[in-house]
Design a protein around this motif. Structure first.
Motif, mmCIF file in Angstrom:
data_model
loop_
_atom_site.group_PDB
_atom_site.id
_atom_site.type_symbol
_atom_site.label_atom_id
_atom_site.label_comp_id
_atom_site.label_asym_id
_atom_site.label_seq_id
_atom_site.Cartn_x
_atom_site.Cartn_y
_atom_site.Cartn_z
ATOM 1 N N LEU A 1 44.477 8.842 9.041
ATOM 2 C CA LEU A 1 45.739 9.202 9.695
ATOM 3 C C LEU A 1 45.621 9.099 11.204
ATOM 4 O O LEU A 1 46.521 8.581 11.871
ATOM 5 N N VAL A 2 44.528 9.604 11.754
ATOM 6 C CA VAL A 2 44.365 9.569 13.215
ATOM 7 C C VAL A 2 44.301 8.132 13.699
ATOM 8 O O VAL A 2 44.926 7.760 14.694
ATOM 9 N N THR A 3 43.558 7.297 12.974
ATOM 10 C CA THR A 3 43.465 5.890 13.371
ATOM 11 C C THR A 3 44.824 5.209 13.326
ATOM 12 O O THR A 3 45.228 4.499 14.253
ATOM 13 N N LEU A 4 45.559 5.475 12.258
ATOM 14 C CA LEU A 4 46.880 4.862 12.122
ATOM 15 C C LEU A 4 47.814 5.326 13.218
ATOM 16 O O LEU A 4 48.550 4.530 13.824
ATOM 17 N N MET A 5 47.787 6.618 13.502
ATOM 18 C CA MET A 5 48.678 7.156 14.536
ATOM 19 C C MET A 5 48.308 6.604 15.904
ATOM 20 O O MET A 5 49.179 6.343 16.738
ATOM 21 N N ARG A 6 47.010 6.418 16.163
ATOM 22 C CA ARG A 6 46.617 5.850 17.452
ATOM 23 C C ARG A 6 47.126 4.431 17.606
ATOM 24 O O ARG A 6 47.637 4.050 18.645
ATOM 25 N N GLU A 7 46.973 3.654 16.546
ATOM 26 C CA GLU A 7 47.426 2.264 16.628
ATOM 27 C C GLU A 7 48.928 2.190 16.847
ATOM 28 O O GLU A 7 49.418 1.471 17.700
ATOM 29 N N GLU A 8 49.666 2.947 16.083
ATOM 30 C CA GLU A 8 51.127 2.924 16.239
ATOM 31 C C GLU A 8 51.542 3.517 17.563
ATOM 32 O O GLU A 8 52.442 3.035 18.232
ATOM 33 N N SER B 1 35.944 17.499 -2.195
ATOM 34 C CA SER B 1 37.168 17.878 -1.498
ATOM 35 C C SER B 1 37.018 17.684 -0.003
ATOM 36 O O SER B 1 37.909 17.147 0.660
ATOM 37 N N VAL B 2 35.888 18.108 0.545
ATOM 38 C CA VAL B 2 35.672 17.955 1.990
ATOM 39 C C VAL B 2 35.660 16.487 2.368
ATOM 40 O O VAL B 2 36.259 16.076 3.371
ATOM 41 N N ALA B 3 35.001 15.672 1.559
ATOM 42 C CA ALA B 3 34.941 14.245 1.866
ATOM 43 C C ALA B 3 36.330 13.618 1.820
ATOM 44 O O ALA B 3 36.694 12.811 2.687
ATOM 45 N N ALA B 4 37.116 13.991 0.832
ATOM 46 C CA ALA B 4 38.465 13.430 0.731
ATOM 47 C C ALA B 4 39.309 13.825 1.928
ATOM 48 O O ALA B 4 40.043 13.008 2.496
ATOM 49 N N VAL B 5 39.209 15.066 2.352
ATOM 50 C CA VAL B 5 39.984 15.526 3.511
ATOM 51 C C VAL B 5 39.564 14.788 4.769
ATOM 52 O O VAL B 5 40.389 14.368 5.585
ATOM 53 N N LEU B 6 38.261 14.573 4.930
ATOM 54 C CA LEU B 6 37.777 13.854 6.116
ATOM 55 C C LEU B 6 38.288 12.420 6.140
ATOM 56 O O LEU B 6 38.740 11.929 7.171
ATOM 57 N N VAL B 7 38.207 11.760 5.010
ATOM 58 C CA VAL B 7 38.653 10.366 4.954
ATOM 59 C C VAL B 7 40.139 10.271 5.275
ATOM 60 O O VAL B 7 40.584 9.427 6.066
ATOM 61 N N LEU B 8 40.923 11.161 4.718
ATOM 62 C CA LEU B 8 42.360 11.147 4.987
ATOM 63 C C LEU B 8 42.642 11.417 6.459
ATOM 64 O O LEU B 8 43.505 10.779 7.066
#
Lengths: 196, 319
Positions: B86-93, B75-82
């Motif tokens: 999201l942060v990377t995508l938001m930065r690019e956009e 669960s922790v790994a999945a949350v980190l990956v998500l």
């Protein structure tokens, strides 16, 4: 001196070993234990309360208590003694909530008891095997017993408990348990004497 | 009389009286199943077994504790990956959209933004990012359909009405001549409903403007007339500008040099036929006028002569 293991002296497939295994997280052990004793406990409850719905509720409570107390279970007595003590306590709670007062007469009404029982049919052919009617007759005689004597007989039959185990399960002295069982068996033998 | 069952006396109770009776046992075993309902319902069985499994964290069909052991780390790994995605995508956009979506930065002049220190987004933005804020006000105030596209470098008309009027008159004139009609109209009628209504209806500005010149006794003012004519032409496209043009023309008239004392080529003047003539003809005419007793005409012609021929000495008889 090394401390004894909780399972020391306990057969691998015994009830006690299974209960210990379940206390350690082995769900399959519980399944085996449940399969062994579910019928006896259910009949013990059903033939005392005589109501299937109530028996279901009591039965579930008994096993849930067992599940909750799995970690505290230690082999201090036979597992069946422990199990039927839980069932007995639940049964007594039910009686108390229902307003039933358990009293026992001095002579247990033996004379009236045997007079009320129907006589066996005179033309009934004797059979070596126990017939369905004999079973029904026994159940009728059992229902007519005082609750404590009926409980003692049921604990002997369903749980295979000794007098000592019955005393421990029901929280009475050994002599009381012995007396209840004696009266119960005497009445049942007398009622069943026509088929002997 | 009721007694405690312990007081019944267990005297004479032998082991045989409480020992298992084979016939009773057989009869009881026969009763099991004959009476029906000797076991719990299947649903109750399942419920109890499920409760027992839940109590120890086991699930049917699963490998026992191994799954629960890995549940938290997975669960922790999945949350980190998500989260990282999201942060990377938001930065690019956000990097692409930030300059266009920031209304404050779009109003700041490009020079100010380019000179701002420590502004990584602006500093690294391409050139088109700096141009885009200039076009942003188009969305807020769309241009009129019938007017030509405004020229962005002209913002003088509002400054003309500013308190103090800091611009020199020559600059005002130049600005007024450079100012496009639409911009002037927009600037003058902005926020003024009455002017906007006037702008919607044509006004006969040239006719009203011409008498104002003649009232001052100005004859030619040809340059001014040309300007007024041009202003009239502009007024046909945007009548509201005529008012502003009129006021500006009045200011120009006030600041214009005084008119010549004698009209240059009026048909009534005695030198009308001598415009291209040499100086000696002008002198001969002046002598004729004096001899004829028209001293005033001779004097006026003398003034014009001096203006036209300042280098020629006057004869003594005409001084």
């Amino acid at each position: 001196m090394t401390p004894e293991s909780p399972t020391a002296g306990v057969a691998e497939d015994s009830d006690e070993a299974l209960m210990l295994a379940y206390g350690n997280g082995d769900a399959a052990a519980f399944d085996r234990l449940y399969a062994r004793h579910k019928g006896g406990v259910y009949r013990y409850l059903l033939r005392q309360c005589r109501d299937a719905a109530i028996a279901d509720e009591l039965f579930q409570d008994v096993w849930m208590n067992l599940i909750r107390s799995r970690a505290q279970y230690t082999v201090e007595a036979r597992f069946t003694t422990f199990l039927y003590r839980v069932a007995h306590n639940r049964m007594v709670d039910h009686w108390r909530r229902s307003g039933v007062v358990l009293t026992v007469a001095a002579n247990d009404g033996d004379e009236d008891f045997f007079e009320l029982q129907p006589a066996p049919p005179a033309d009934q052919p004797e059979v070596a095997a126990v017939s369905r009617e004999q079973a029904a007759r026994l159940l009728a005689l059992l229902d007519a017993l005082p609750p404590e004597q009926r409980e003692a007989f049921l604990l002997q039959q369903e749980g295979d408990l000794s007098i000592e185990d019955i005393a421990e399960a029901t929280g009475v002295t050994r002599e009381t348990a012995k007396s209840r069982l004696r009266y119960a068996m005497a009445k049942l033998r007398k009622g069943m004497s026509a088929w002997r | 009389m009721a007694m405690n069952e312990d007081q019944n006396g267990n005297q004479n109770i032998g082991p045989a009286e409480t020992a298992r009776d084979p016939q009773l046992d057989a009869a009881y075993r026969a009763s099991v199943g004959a009476s029906g309902g000797d076991g719990p319902p299947a649903a109750l069985d399942d419920a109890i077994r499920a409760a027992a499994r839940r109590a120890v964290g086991a699930r049917p069909g699963m490998p026992g504790r191994s799954f629960s052991r890995w549940r938290l780390p997975l669960s922790v790994a999945a949350v980190l990956v998500l989260s990282v995605s999201l942060v990377t995508l938001m930065r690019e956009e956000g990097h692409d959209r930030l300059p266009a979506e920031d209304p404050v930065s779009s109003q700041v002049p490009p020079t100010t933004r380019s000179g701002a220190p420590a502004a990584p987004a602006t500093a690294t933005a391409p050139a088109q990012d700096r141009v885009e804020p200039v076009a942003a006000p188009k969305k807020a105030a769309p241009p009129a359909a019938s007017t030509p596209p405004p020229q962005r470098q002209v913002v003088a008309p509002p400054a003309l009405h500013a308190a103090g009027d800091p611009l020199p008159k020559a600059e005002k004139r130049a600005v007024l001549e450079r100012a496009p009609v639409a911009d002037s109209a927009n600037a003058l009628t902005a926020g003024t409903p009455a002017l906007a209504e006037q702008a919607a209806s044509p006004a006969p500005v040239p006719q009203a403007f011409a008498p104002s010149l003649s009232d001052r006794g100005v004859d030619a003012g040809s340059a001014l007339q040309r300007r007024s004519a041009e202003a009239g032409a502009r007024d046909e496209r945007a009548p509201a500008v005529a008012a502003a043009g009129r006021a500006q023309e009045r200011r120009l008239l006030r600041s214009a040099p005084p008119p010549a004392p004698v009209a240059a080529a009026s048909p009534a003047t005695p030198w009308a036929d001598l415009i291209e003539a040499p100086a000696k003809d002008w002198l001969a005419r002046m002598r004729e006028l004096r001899r004829a007793g028209r001293g005033d005409d001779a004097d006026a012609m003398l003034v014009e002569f001096r203006r036209r021929f300042p280098d020629i000495e006057l004869p003594d008889d005409l001084r």
